[in-house]
Write a protein that holds these residues in place. Structure first.
Motif, mmCIF file in Angstrom:
data_model
loop_
_atom_site.group_PDB
_atom_site.id
_atom_site.type_symbol
_atom_site.label_atom_id
_atom_site.label_comp_id
_atom_site.label_asym_id
_atom_site.label_seq_id
_atom_site.Cartn_x
_atom_site.Cartn_y
_atom_site.Cartn_z
ATOM 1 N N VAL A 18 25.066 41.382 46.450
ATOM 2 C CA VAL A 18 25.474 41.664 45.075
ATOM 3 C C VAL A 18 26.292 40.513 44.512
ATOM 4 C CG1 VAL A 18 26.905 43.150 43.621
ATOM 5 C CG2 VAL A 18 25.362 44.164 45.314
ATOM 6 N N ALA A 19 27.215 39.993 45.352
ATOM 7 C CA ALA A 19 28.042 38.867 44.902
ATOM 8 C C ALA A 19 27.178 37.665 44.569
ATOM 9 C CB ALA A 19 29.067 38.516 45.983
ATOM 10 N N ALA A 20 26.154 37.447 45.397
ATOM 11 C CA ALA A 20 25.291 36.299 45.179
ATOM 12 C C ALA A 20 24.482 36.447 43.904
ATOM 13 C CB ALA A 20 24.350 36.134 46.377
ATOM 14 N N ALA A 21 24.166 37.695 43.556
ATOM 15 C CA ALA A 21 23.336 37.937 42.380
ATOM 16 C C ALA A 21 24.086 37.767 41.075
ATOM 17 C CB ALA A 21 22.749 39.360 42.450
ATOM 18 N N LEU A 22 25.415 37.794 41.136
ATOM 19 C CA LEU A 22 26.198 37.693 39.905
ATOM 20 C C LEU A 22 26.187 36.267 39.362
ATOM 21 C CD1 LEU A 22 29.339 39.789 40.862
ATOM 22 C CD2 LEU A 22 27.534 40.443 39.254
ATOM 23 N N PRO A 23 26.067 36.099 38.075
ATOM 24 C CA PRO A 23 26.179 34.770 37.478
ATOM 25 C C PRO A 23 27.611 34.293 37.535
ATOM 26 C CG PRO A 23 26.007 36.423 35.761
ATOM 27 C CD PRO A 23 25.765 37.131 37.051
ATOM 28 N N PRO A 24 27.867 32.972 37.501
ATOM 29 C CA PRO A 24 29.236 32.448 37.566
ATOM 30 C C PRO A 24 30.157 33.053 36.539
ATOM 31 C CG PRO A 24 27.632 30.680 37.809
ATOM 32 C CD PRO A 24 26.849 31.905 37.467
ATOM 33 N N ALA A 25 29.684 33.329 35.335
ATOM 34 C CA ALA A 25 30.552 33.882 34.298
ATOM 35 C C ALA A 25 31.062 35.251 34.693
ATOM 36 C CB ALA A 25 29.802 33.971 32.973
ATOM 37 N N ALA A 26 30.165 36.064 35.327
ATOM 38 C CA ALA A 26 30.584 37.406 35.731
ATOM 39 C C ALA A 26 31.605 37.333 36.844
ATOM 40 C CB ALA A 26 29.365 38.212 36.180
ATOM 41 N N VAL A 27 31.383 36.399 37.788
ATOM 42 C CA VAL A 27 32.331 36.234 38.888
ATOM 43 C C VAL A 27 33.691 35.820 38.361
ATOM 44 C CG1 VAL A 27 32.844 34.874 40.940
ATOM 45 C CG2 VAL A 27 30.515 35.726 40.557
ATOM 46 N N ALA A 28 33.696 34.918 37.390
ATOM 47 C CA ALA A 28 34.958 34.413 36.851
ATOM 48 C C ALA A 28 35.752 35.509 36.153
ATOM 49 C CB ALA A 28 34.671 33.270 35.873
ATOM 50 N N ALA A 29 35.037 36.548 35.722
ATOM 51 C CA ALA A 29 35.713 37.616 35.001
ATOM 52 C C ALA A 29 36.310 38.659 35.932
ATOM 53 C CB ALA A 29 34.732 38.290 34.039
ATOM 54 N N ASP A 30 36.122 38.516 37.239
ATOM 55 C CA ASP A 30 36.659 39.475 38.199
ATOM 56 C C ASP A 30 38.162 39.622 38.035
ATOM 57 O OD1 ASP A 30 34.221 39.983 39.250
ATOM 58 O OD2 ASP A 30 34.515 38.852 41.114
ATOM 59 N N LYS A 31 38.632 40.868 38.220
ATOM 60 C CA LYS A 31 40.062 41.138 38.134
ATOM 61 C C LYS A 31 40.683 41.054 39.526
ATOM 62 C CE LYS A 31 39.241 44.545 34.447
ATOM 63 N NZ LYS A 31 39.366 45.994 34.097
ATOM 64 N N GLY A 36 51.649 57.542 38.329
ATOM 65 C CA GLY A 36 52.223 56.461 37.534
ATOM 66 C C GLY A 36 51.477 55.158 37.716
ATOM 67 N N ALA A 37 51.058 54.879 38.955
ATOM 68 C CA ALA A 37 50.312 53.648 39.229
ATOM 69 C C ALA A 37 48.939 53.672 38.563
ATOM 70 C CB ALA A 37 50.169 53.461 40.738
ATOM 71 N N GLU A 38 48.279 54.823 38.608
ATOM 72 C CA GLU A 38 46.958 54.929 37.981
ATOM 73 C C GLU A 38 47.052 54.780 36.463
ATOM 74 O OE1 GLU A 38 44.735 57.817 41.259
ATOM 75 O OE2 GLU A 38 45.805 58.705 39.548
ATOM 76 N N ALA A 39 48.104 55.354 35.883
ATOM 77 C CA ALA A 39 48.311 55.201 34.439
ATOM 78 C C ALA A 39 48.600 53.744 34.089
ATOM 79 C CB ALA A 39 49.459 56.093 33.981
ATOM 80 N N HIS A 40 49.331 53.075 34.965
ATOM 81 C CA HIS A 40 49.672 51.663 34.765
ATOM 82 C C HIS A 40 48.420 50.798 34.822
ATOM 83 C CE1 HIS A 40 51.096 47.666 36.261
ATOM 84 N NE2 HIS A 40 52.028 47.863 35.360
ATOM 85 N N GLU A 41 47.521 51.075 35.777
ATOM 86 C CA GLU A 41 46.273 50.321 35.881
ATOM 87 C C GLU A 41 45.454 50.470 34.604
ATOM 88 O OE1 GLU A 41 42.188 50.263 38.596
ATOM 89 O OE2 GLU A 41 43.356 52.103 38.345
ATOM 90 N N LYS A 42 45.388 51.688 34.110
ATOM 91 C CA LYS A 42 44.620 51.950 32.890
ATOM 92 C C LYS A 42 45.246 51.251 31.689
ATOM 93 C CE LYS A 42 42.691 55.776 30.183
ATOM 94 N NZ LYS A 42 42.581 57.249 30.066
ATOM 95 N N LYS A 43 46.571 51.271 31.623
ATOM 96 C CA LYS A 43 47.270 50.665 30.490
ATOM 97 C C LYS A 43 47.123 49.150 30.479
ATOM 98 C CE LYS A 43 51.851 50.351 28.333
ATOM 99 N NZ LYS A 43 53.277 50.777 28.431
ATOM 100 N N ARG A 44 47.299 48.510 31.646
ATOM 101 C CA ARG A 44 47.181 47.047 31.703
ATOM 102 C C ARG A 44 45.736 46.605 31.576
ATOM 103 N NH1 ARG A 44 51.134 43.196 34.963
ATOM 104 N NH2 ARG A 44 49.223 41.972 34.712
#
Length: 352
Positions: free
Chosen positions: A56-69, A90-98
């Protein structure tokens, strides 16, 4: 084809959004040792899931890889404890907010399920997360796996419960602590009990896990309040942070010392267990204090069954530690020393 995949994998791990790109690449490179190239495909005795993930990683274009969080692994203690349930929410809400990182969270089944934390850290290392944010259940035992994570280039933030200083020194690591003054908080709530009982008041302590630094610090804080308030300590035993164990342990204490006047519980879960035992015994004359200010104790404080507790703002604690971890991952300065977080005494006067 195999070479193309290898080059793309190198690009993934050298993405500028990751501060430890070289280390991650080297770690992955070591995992490719022993591979054979057959028919243009990289072959190794990986699990099927690993092979699929690589494809899957290999199939991703460079732009998609660069957008990884960046990925943050959150390691908590028992999710049977309301304090850590609130922390997770609280952590899950924080992930969603950021919205700029991926959260992977794990917790223990109960307060003595240390193996879950050890396995969780090992799994996060294998997954190659960018940061591990951990509230260790055992302040000494967790040092070795966390050193392994740091050696792999993973940013580690220790919060809530401090790792043992000597164990860190022996392991050769320097790791900051983000968390409250547990000794100070326990002394503060212990002083509230001492003030209510007066000099000579007979008290007992219910301790947390013996291997946890916050348990040791809270016991010291209680002892500080006992000494300064000239209270009489009748007994002190662990109930491992657990409600039912606290119920049993305190019932035994009460049988041995029916003249108990006050109880210092190192967390609210144990304080609830004590209050249940008091209800069964028909004793409304014994005063109880706790620590954590979990939602379940608010009505107990309002009713006077719990004299006081300490709020350490658990729902925000992991979120704050994650923020600090992401700052380091993004290239910010390494955390140092003790980054103190807030605590507040909660009584009938200010409970919400």
């Amino acid at each position: 084809m195999a070479m193309k995949r290898f080059i793309l994998t190198k690009r993934v791990f050298q993405n500028t959004s990751y501060s430890r790109s070289h280390t991650r690449y080297e770690t992955f490179h070591r995992r490719l040792e022993g591979c054979q190239i057959k028919g243009g495909v990289v072959m190794k005795f990986f699990t099927a899931a690993s092979i699929i993930a690589l494809s899957v990683a290999a199939a991703l274009p460079p732009a998609a890889v660069a957008a990884d969080k960046p990925v943050v692994g959150l390691v908590m203690k028992s999710l049977a404890n309301d304090f850590f349930k609130n922390m997770l929410e609280g952590a899950e809400a924080h992930e969603k907010k950021r919205g700029d990182y991926e959260l992977k969270a794990i917790g223990m089944q109960n307060e003595t399920d240390f193996e879950s934390q050890l396995n969780g850290v090992e799994n996060f290392i294998t997954q190659g997360v960018d940061a591990i944010v951990i509230a260790p259940a055992d302040s000494r035992a967790m040092v070795t796996p966390l050193k392994k994570a740091m050696d792999a280039g993973i940013t580690v933030v220790n919060f809530d419960v401090s790792l043992d200083e000597q164990a860190k020194k022996d392991a050769g690591i320097d790791l900051a602590f983000v968390g409250p003054d547990n000794r100070g908080g326990a002394k503060m709530v212990g002083e509230a009990l001492a003030k209510s009982l007066g000099a000579g008041g007979k008290v007992v302590i219910l301790e947390g896990n013996p291997g946890a630094d916050n348990a040791a610090q809270r016991k010291l804080g209680f002892e500080d309040a006992i000494a300064e308030g000239k209270l009489d300590l009748l007994d002190s035993r662990t109930a491992h942070w657990e409600t039912e164990e606290a119920n049993s342990v305190f019932s035994t204490m009460l049988t041995a010392h029916p003249d108990i006047q006050g109880v210092m519980a190192a967390n609210d879960s144990m304080a609830i267990g004590v209050i249940k035992a008091l209800d069964v015994a028909g004793r409304s004359d014994i005063k109880v204090v706790g620590f954590d200010n979990v939602p379940a104790v608010a009505p107990l404080v309002k009713d006077g069954k719990l004299l006081a507790t300490v709020d350490q703002f658990g729902s925000q604690m992991a979120a704050d530690a994650i923020d600090k971890a992401l700052e380091v991952v993004a290239g910010g300065p390494k955390l140092e020393g003790w980054v103190k977080t807030n605590i507040e005494l909660v009584t009938k006067d200010n409970v919400k």
